[in-house]
Design a protein around this motif. Structure first.
Motif, PDB file in Angstrom:
ATOM      1  N   ALA A 116       0.785  -0.923   0.459  1.00 45.45           N
ATOM      2  CA  ALA A 116       0.612  -0.237   0.030  1.00 45.45           C
ATOM      3  C   ALA A 116       1.384   0.866  -0.342  1.00 45.45           C
ATOM      4  CB  ALA A 116      -0.361   0.089   0.912  1.00 45.45           C
TER       5      ALA A 116
ATOM      6  N   SER B  64       1.172   4.188  -2.724  1.00 44.07           N
ATOM      7  CA  SER B  64       0.673   5.779  -2.628  1.00 44.07           C
ATOM      8  C   SER B  64       0.842   5.690  -1.502  1.00 44.07           C
ATOM      9  CB  SER B  64      -0.384   5.673  -2.885  1.00 44.07           C
ATOM     10  OG  SER B  64      -1.772   6.311  -2.100  1.00 44.07           O
TER      11      SER B  64
ATOM     12  N   SER C  46       0.420   8.996  -0.075  1.00 45.85           N
ATOM     13  CA  SER C  46      -0.407  10.305   0.562  1.00 45.85           C
ATOM     14  C   SER C  46      -1.958   8.562   1.014  1.00 45.85           C
ATOM     15  CB  SER C  46      -0.541  10.636   0.158  1.00 45.85           C
ATOM     16  OG  SER C  46      -2.147  10.268  -1.162  1.00 45.85           O
ATOM     17  N   GLY C  47      -1.659   7.627  -0.001  1.00 39.91           N
ATOM     18  CA  GLY C  47      -3.125   6.351   0.918  1.00 39.91           C
ATOM     19  C   GLY C  47      -2.677   6.093   2.114  1.00 39.91           C
ATOM     20  N   ALA C  48      -1.064   5.566   1.842  1.00 34.83           N
ATOM     21  CA  ALA C  48      -0.367   4.858   3.465  1.00 34.83           C
ATOM     22  C   ALA C  48      -0.788   6.094   4.969  1.00 34.83           C
ATOM     23  CB  ALA C  48       0.729   4.819   2.817  1.00 34.83           C
ATOM     24  N   LEU C  49      -0.401   7.734   4.391  1.00 33.03           N
ATOM     25  CA  LEU C  49      -0.640   8.192   5.191  1.00 33.03           C
ATOM     26  C   LEU C  49      -2.046   8.116   6.389  1.00 33.03           C
ATOM     27  CD1 LEU C  49       1.253  10.806   4.343  1.00 33.03           C
ATOM     28  CD2 LEU C  49       1.356   9.642   6.958  1.00 33.03           C
ATOM     29  N   TYR C  50      -3.142   8.475   5.330  1.00 30.54           N
ATOM     30  CA  TYR C  50      -4.576   8.314   5.088  1.00 30.54           C
ATOM     31  C   TYR C  50      -4.882   7.233   6.501  1.00 30.54           C
ATOM     32  CZ  TYR C  50      -9.430   7.013   4.480  1.00 30.54           C
ATOM     33  OH  TYR C  50     -10.642   5.992   4.506  1.00 30.54           O
ATOM     34  N   ALA C  51      -4.520   5.868   6.163  1.00 31.85           N
ATOM     35  CA  ALA C  51      -4.795   4.732   6.860  1.00 31.85           C
ATOM     36  C   ALA C  51      -4.299   4.567   7.735  1.00 31.85           C
ATOM     37  CB  ALA C  51      -4.534   3.741   5.798  1.00 31.85           C
ATOM     38  N   GLY C  52      -2.778   5.287   8.000  1.00 29.62           N
ATOM     39  CA  GLY C  52      -2.713   4.827   9.243  1.00 29.62           C
ATOM     40  C   GLY C  52      -1.083   4.129   9.377  1.00 29.62           C
ATOM     41  N   ILE C  53      -0.167   4.037   7.837  1.00 33.18           N
ATOM     42  CA  ILE C  53       0.291   3.062   7.530  1.00 33.18           C
ATOM     43  C   ILE C  53       1.789   4.239   7.508  1.00 33.18           C
ATOM     44  CG2 ILE C  53       2.012   2.248   6.253  1.00 33.18           C
ATOM     45  CD1 ILE C  53      -1.088   0.811   5.305  1.00 33.18           C
TER      46      ILE C  53
END
Lengths: 364, 528
Positions: A231, A235, A237-244
């Motif tokens: 993930a 992305s 930015s996607g990882a940040l959103y998901a808390g990764i």
């Protein structure tokens, strides 16, 4: 809707690319006044038609599996680990220390201990660039390349100043004790009547490499960690959103990558030379990039690509031995393979996609 | 009758197996504003790209003023008198207005004479059409509305007789949009022909003379605007009857769920984007944050969602949330009962390369119920994803398909299914229907209202005023990082909110009951 069936993507495109690479290699061989058909026959004969040839091919392939997996794991996190070479060198140091300073009762325990040593040293060598990338934004391509040189220098120093037995002339460690010698394919598969894999360096580490393929596959596609790595790679930015956490994933992916690259040294240092020598990696860290590229970062693809490159390595050695084709030509052939399977992928892909779409429309 | 300004006959274009335009014929009269409306992926942009020479049609003919014309590239389109204003402006940010205008239309090797001519021409155009822009201002210093004017001026400078505008109001405040339409009116009076591509029914109804509706690559109807209604157009677009208004009862707010006090957010460039705001969201209500994009709403969502740092206090169900460092990431926020449908589903809410089933646990991949020892319970996730996709009517209902292969509306449904079915105490939802087609908008709005009716708190951020007005119970307007006003959604209107969005807090002139009469047709927001 996918543009073409999966089998075309996975099988057909690499095959066409390979064919193109072979075609242009043939032109090069023609240009230096040799017969390409003869050369191909010689390569196949030398690498695949005898068990000893396979013994060499699979020995090289084992190296490339490890370094290919190393590059592909990092690549899933969109990190380009060019430092496989340095990580493998230091992995060799880990192997040597484990083999020289621990009294192993049996090779089966020793290979586990050496693997841990190799993995730890390789991972450690990847940790610093990983940390610099994650925290300071220092580009991992640059730092890992620099770390290759530092690793070479360290290994040189350690071998000359610390590990070289008293009185020995070459920069190498002492021979490993008998107990840690790994069984070669010759030991494992020869019967009374027929000696197989005579003199070839392929050894039990090959199976360790196969296990690594399975484990990496499980890790990447069946665990939370792999899910997070992939993930993050797709992305940030996607990882940040998901808390990764990008820092955490960058460091972990590079640790795994470095560990895999380091483990290559189990094959070369423990399985083949049975002592630590300079340049035992022989560029396998870089070949790993091509292998990962061609294998589409999938462990099964890496396995096939590693065997192909093993064949090129061994076949190339045969060419140099029996013809006046220089050893360097094999580098040209490898370069063409990389060029066509990696860099020029779209050259084959796009027309093929159009073809499939046209076919589908006619059928519809 | 004069020859049509543009006539397309039998235009078809396919991308691989996808038929983007199917035998499209359309005729646009000179001196009119012609609207083209359709859902995302209906083929509007493809058609305009053919007209502007970006794509070559597989079949069909183009007639300009009755003359058959070939348009192989954009230069040919410009020569034929076609000008295009793209949704995303094509300006060089660090050039001046004048430099941008002559870009690609310079004469000779030296710039001076071109610049001088352009300056004269620009003055002339400004007088003729009321398009005032300082020619020496650098583009990046201009507001979005003025940048758009530069795009229009660029087209007019190239002697465009036909102006195509692609979703021109998406980035504008209501006031800027009004100005734009005044300019377009003026252009029409001067005999120019305007093609307006939009998905906003209101704009079509208010400003166009004729409207063509596209659906799935086909032109389903061309009608006189005066003879149609929003409901009829929506039906033509979607192919079935559509509920344009959100069907909801008045809210019954309960206890305070989210309480924000003195929140400040500084972005990576060191600019303060949120400048001390106080805000509460109670259970069972939808609080809508209105504002032009870039006034701090996104940063507010990011802090609440745990992927940006802030200062101030945020309490959730009475417990204080950390705003930076450990414990302030997306995982901690989810654990606190906050679900988040992010503004940008493609960059944040989904991993586009992942299959739909993998995306249905994105952000919740640590949940114990989807683990199977050391491994993830992929089979279980897959089965549950299948059921989720059924419940949220995701089409096609194929969990194996990569997220990027779904349409915008269906991507959004995947995100919604994931976030809503977590049964959160607070749902953050940013731009829920951006790039989503009308049919899906109806469904998405209904899901949000259902969640509210279950007593959940919902914080909605949208740049679509109509959406805020129809979906929210309470509207909070943000401008330049501040909250400029709070209104009850049932007792406000677009004009009033528009003023607040521009930072004008004295809205007594347009508040309901005072000056709202002239706007009476707009009291019930059409479109979703």
């Amino acid at each position: 809707m996918d543009k073409m069936p999966k089998w075309a993507d996975i099988v057909l495109i690499p095959l066409i690319s390979l064919f193109l690479a072979a075609f242009f290699s043939a032109l090069v061989i023609l240009a230096i006044g040799e017969n390409p058909i003869e050369a191909l026959k010689l390569m196949v004969d030398g690498a695949l038609m005898r068990s000893a040839g396979w013994g060499y091919t699979l020995y090289y392939a084992t190296n490339f599996i490890f370094t290919g997996l190393a590059v592909s794991v990092a690549f899933h996190a969109r990190l380009f680990n060019i430092g496989g070479e340095g990580q493998a060198m230091l992995g060799g140091l880990g192997v040597a220390l484990a083999c020289l300073y621990i009294d192993w009762p049996h090779w089966s325990l020793a290979i586990l201990g050496a693997s841990v040593g190799a993995a730890c040293f390789g991972a450690l060598w990847a940790l610093i660039p990983a940390y610099l990338q994650a925290k300071r934004g220092s580009h991992i391509v640059i730092t890992t390349i620099m770390f290759n040189f530092i690793a070479a220098a360290i290994l040189n120093y350690v071998l000359v100043e610390l590990l070289r037995p008293v009185g020995a002339m070459d920069p190498a460690s002492a021979k490993f004790p008998e107990a840690v010698h790994l069984p070669t394919f010759q030991d494992m598969f020869s019967t009374e009547g027929s000696k197989l894999f005579r003199g070839a360096p392929a050894n039990v580490t090959f199976f360790l490499a196969l296990a690594a393929c399975v484990i990496v596959w499980l890790l990447m596609w069946r665990t939370k960690l792999g899910y997070q790595i992939r993930a993050f790679g797709h992305s940030e930015s996607g990882a940040l959103y998901a808390g990764i956490s990008p820092v955490r994933i960058t460091v972990i992916a590079m640790l795994i990558s470095g560990a895999l690259a380091g483990m290559m040294s189990v094959n070369t240092t423990m399985g083949e030379s049975e002592r630590l020598i300079l340049n035992s990696t022989e560029g396998a860290g870089f070949i790993g990039i091509a292998v990962a590229l061609m294998g589409r970062n999938h462990p099964f693809g890496v396995l096939l690509a590693a065997i192909l490159f093993g064949f090129l390595y061994q076949g190339g050695a045969e060419l140099a031995l029996w013809t006046s084709i220089p050893r360097e030509l094999i580098v040209v052939i490898q370069a063409l393979v990389i060029l066509f399977t990696g860099a020029l992928d779209n050259m084959v892909r796009e027309p093929l996609e159009k073809l499939f779409i046209a076919m589908r429309r006619r059928n519809a | 009758m004069t020859a049509p300004a543009i006539e397309l006959k039998g235009i078809s274009k396919a991308f691989g197996p996808v038929q983007a335009n199917k035998d499209i014929s359309i005729s646009v009269q000179p001196g009119t504003i012609h609207g083209i409306i359709g859902e995302n992926g209906a083929g509007k942009s493809t058609l305009m790209s053919i007209l502007y020479g970006f794509y070559k049609a597989d079949a069909g003919e183009i007639f300009i003023k009755g003359q058959k014309t070939l348009i192989p590239d954009s230069q040919a389109a410009i020569r034929a008198g076609i000008g295009m204003v793209f949704q995303h402006f094509k300006l060089v940010e660090n050039f001046t207005v004048l430099e941008n205008i002559i870009l690609g239309a310079e004469h000779g090797a030296m710039l001076n004479s071109s610049l001088g001519n352009a300056r004269k021409e620009l003055k002339h155009l400004a007088e003729e059409y009321g398009l005032n822009v300082n020619p020496d201002e650098v583009i990046e210093n201009l507001s979005v509305g003025h940048q758009q004017r530069v795009e229009i001026l660029k087209a007019l400078y190239r002697k465009a007789e036909i102006l195509i505008l692609d979703e021109p109001t998406g980035v504008l405040t209501p006031a800027e949009a009004d100005q734009l339409f005044r300019i377009l009116d003026r252009l029409r009076e001067e005999g120019k022909t305007i093609i307006l591509i939009t998905h906003k029914l209101r704009e079509i109804m208010e400003y166009t003379d004729t409207v063509s509706v596209m659906r799935r690559g086909e032109m389903t109807a061309t009608v006189k605007t005066a003879e149609t209604s929003p409901e009829h157009l929506a039906e033509l677009m979607v192919g079935r009857k559509v509920l344009l208004r959100v069907d909801k009862t008045p809210s019954e707010p309960g206890a305070t769920v989210l309480d924000i006090k003195g929140l400040r957010v500084v972005d990576e460039a060191g600019v303060e984007r949120v400048k001390g705001i106080d805000l509460t969201v109670r259970a069972g209500e939808i609080v809508g944050i209105a504002g032009v994009a870039g006034n701090g709403q996104s940063e507010l969502l990011e802090v609440l969602g745990g992927f940006a740092d802030g200062t101030g206090t945020i309490t959730m169900n009475g417990e204080s949330l950390p705003l930076s460092g450990h414990g302030a990431d997306g995982q901690a926020r989810r654990a606190a009962g906050i679900s988040h449908v992010p503004e940008d589903r493609q960059r944040e809410g989904l991993i586009m390369e992942f299959a739909a089933w993998e995306n249905t646990v994105f952000g919740y991949h640590h949940s114990p119920e989807i683990q199977n020892g050391l491994l993830m319970d992929n089979k279980g996730i897959y089965t549950e994803a299948e059921a989720k996709m059924q419940r949220f009517d995701v089409r096609p209902p194929d969990p194996k398909l990569a997220a990027k292969n779904f349409s915008g509306g269906n991507q959004q449904k995947i995100v919604l299914a994931r976030e809503i079915e977590r049964n959160p105490d607070l749902l953050l939802i940013g731009q829920p229907t951006r790039g989503v087609d009308i049919g899906a908008i109806e469904f998405i709005h209904q899901q949000v209202v259902n969640l509210r009716d279950q007593g959940k708190a919902i914080l909605l951020v949208s740049v679509e005023l109509e959406e805020i007005l129809s979906l929210a119970d309470r509207v909070v307007v943000m401008f330049d990082g501040h909250i400029t006003g709070e209104r009850d959604a049932a007792h406000t209107n677009e004009k009033e909110l528009g003023l607040l969005m521009a930072g004008i807090t004295d809205t007594s002139a347009v508040a309901n009951g005072n000056g709202g009469n002239e706007n009476s047709t707009q009291e019930v927001p059409a479109d979703g």
